[in-house]
Design an enzyme around this catalytic site. Structure first.
Site, short mmCIF file in Angstrom:
data_model
loop_
_atom_site.label_atom_id
_atom_site.label_comp_id
_atom_site.label_asym_id
_atom_site.label_seq_id
_atom_site.Cartn_x
_atom_site.Cartn_y
_atom_site.Cartn_z
N ARG A 38 8.74 9.53 -11.26
CA ARG A 38 8.26 10.87 -10.88
C ARG A 38 9.04 11.97 -11.58
O ARG A 38 8.49 13.01 -11.94
CB ARG A 38 8.34 11.04 -9.36
CG ARG A 38 7.24 10.30 -8.62
CD ARG A 38 7.30 10.50 -7.12
NE ARG A 38 6.12 9.92 -6.48
CZ ARG A 38 5.95 9.82 -5.18
NH1 ARG A 38 6.90 10.27 -4.36
NH2 ARG A 38 4.86 9.30 -4.68
N LYS A 201 -6.09 -4.40 4.95
CA LYS A 201 -6.89 -4.04 6.12
C LYS A 201 -8.00 -3.06 5.82
O LYS A 201 -7.80 -2.06 5.13
CB LYS A 201 -5.98 -3.44 7.19
CG LYS A 201 -4.99 -4.45 7.77
CD LYS A 201 -4.18 -3.82 8.89
CE LYS A 201 -3.29 -4.87 9.56
NZ LYS A 201 -2.53 -4.29 10.67
N GLY A 358 0.59 2.82 -4.01
CA GLY A 358 1.87 2.11 -4.21
C GLY A 358 1.73 0.66 -4.60
O GLY A 358 2.29 0.21 -5.60
#
Length: 400
Positions: A38, A201, A358
């Protein structure tokens, strides 16, 4: 492509004090930054601002200090990594967000083209509540506001949204690149568009799936969430991770896809194991005949071939989430094979490929292709909310 948001070339930067909203919320271990991605992405913007003799003042959150001063979350520990990335000195200004006299003095006495990091914006409770008084105090430190933190753009905080209404404001170069890549991915993409969505999920990605089936031409569903869809179709998934209580939700999404003309691509075969650990013994099964004691931990070769066929038909691929338990050998095979195929089609000029989240970034790095996609977002939550079709406050504030 003409941008719908303001960019650096629309600001007068000469000799100005520029408040640069960065995302310095990077991983740190033993006081040292362990992944400077970043920070590295900020370098072009910082250099461009300094080239105009602007004083560059970096604002960022770091961790969750809960609105109080907590030295464990001081941004001072991130400064050496910024120095290393830039190859020039960077000053640190310890700041009391209730009294900015010290910060004002540090900036005013600094050299033209100087770079400063100000203390964690979350050391004041007004940051996360988007307190107008705190935003005004922040604005008093600068002449111009530049937001280069797309990864924090889904938060309406004082330093991401409040500030943008108080000073002339624009997107930094990293933010601009991200928004242009996202526009090419889902805003005004070259069709057909294929979305690849994986992960554990369905419950965490209902909004995402609902948005995508109305926007893309085909949707690959993998990972644990594919098991929920297979269950909803009446297939037995053995002891696999599956949210069986969401079967109606899965069927609703499949119905919506059918009405929108979006093809849903589910696994047709699977790598099954009986223990959730690396190098467990495995067998290949068709999804109509999964062992009742087994767990689906990856897509099988026929599924990979089918996904590659869908990639061949696409001009744009948007990816979020792995296709299997990629952290463990051999259950990384499906994700790696598909990632490499997308990278090859991108390299050959056949595909625009945008990925983010991520786990996705980790999976692409594991496959060795993180730098071979058109764009890989490190933004996490903001990338997911963008894929869900939600407006991002930090971006909305920069609209023309």
């Amino acid at each position: 492509m003409s941008a719908t948001f303001k960019t650096l070339d629309e600001l007068d930067l000469k000799g100005k004090r520029v408040l640069l909203r960065a995302d310095l919320n990077v991983p740190v271990a033993d006081g040292k930054v362990t992944d400077a991605t970043r920070i590295e992405r900020l370098v072009p913007t910082i250099r461009e601002l300094a080239r105009h003799d602007a004083k560059v003042v970096l604002l960022s959150h770091f961790g969750r200090p809960k609105g109080k001063v907590d030295h464990e979350f001081s941004l001072e520990q991130v400064v050496p990594a910024i120095v290393e990335a830039l190859g020039k000195p960077v000053g640190f200004i310890a700041t009391d967000w209730n009294d900015l006299t010290n910060a004002q003095k540090g900036i005013d006495t600094g050299p033209a083209g100087g770079i400063f990091v100000i203390e964690n914006t979350r050391f004041h409770p007004g940051e996360e509540s988007n307190d107008p008084e705190l935003a005004k105090r922040m604005a008093s430190l600068g002449d111009v506001f530049v937001n280069d933190a797309f990864s924090a753009a889904h938060r309406a905080h004082a330093s991401t949204e409040g500030l943008a209404h108080l000073l002339p404001a624009a997107a930094g170069l990293a933010m601009q690149a991200e928004l242009e890549a996202l526009e090419a991915g889902l805003g005004k993409p070259k069709r057909p568009v294929l979305a690849v969505v994986g992960g554990a999920k369905v419950s965490s990605k209902i909004d995402l799936l609902e948005n995508l089936v109305a926007k893309v031409d085909a949707l690959v569903i993998g990972g644990g969430m594919a098991n929920t869809f297979l269950h909803a179709q009446g297939r037995s998934v053995g002891k696999s991770l599956a949210e069986k209580d969401l079967a109606d939700t899965a069927r609703r999404i499949m119905d919506k896809a059918a009405k929108s003309g979006c093809a849903i691509i589910l696994p047709i075969d699977a790598v099954v194991a009986w223990h959730f650990k690396a190098d467990s013994p495995t067998r290949l099964y068709g999804v109509d005949a999964i062992d009742p004691d087994g767990m689906i931990l990856d897509v099988g070769p026929s599924s990979i071939e089918r996904i590659q066929g869908a990639i061949d038909d696409a001009h744009t691929v948007v990816w979020n989430g792995p296709l299997g338990a990629f952290e463990m050998n051999p259950f990384d095979a499906g994700t790696v094979a598909v990632a490499k195929y997308v990278a090859k089609r991108t390299h050959d000029g056949k595909l625009v490929s945008v990925a983010g989240g991520g786990d996705t970034v980790s999976a692409l790095a594991h496959a060795g292709v993180k730098d071979d996609f058109t764009y890989v977002s490190t933004a996490g939550g903001a990338f997911l909310e963008w894929m869900e079709g939600k407006p991002l406050p930090g971006v909305q504030a920069l609209k023309k």
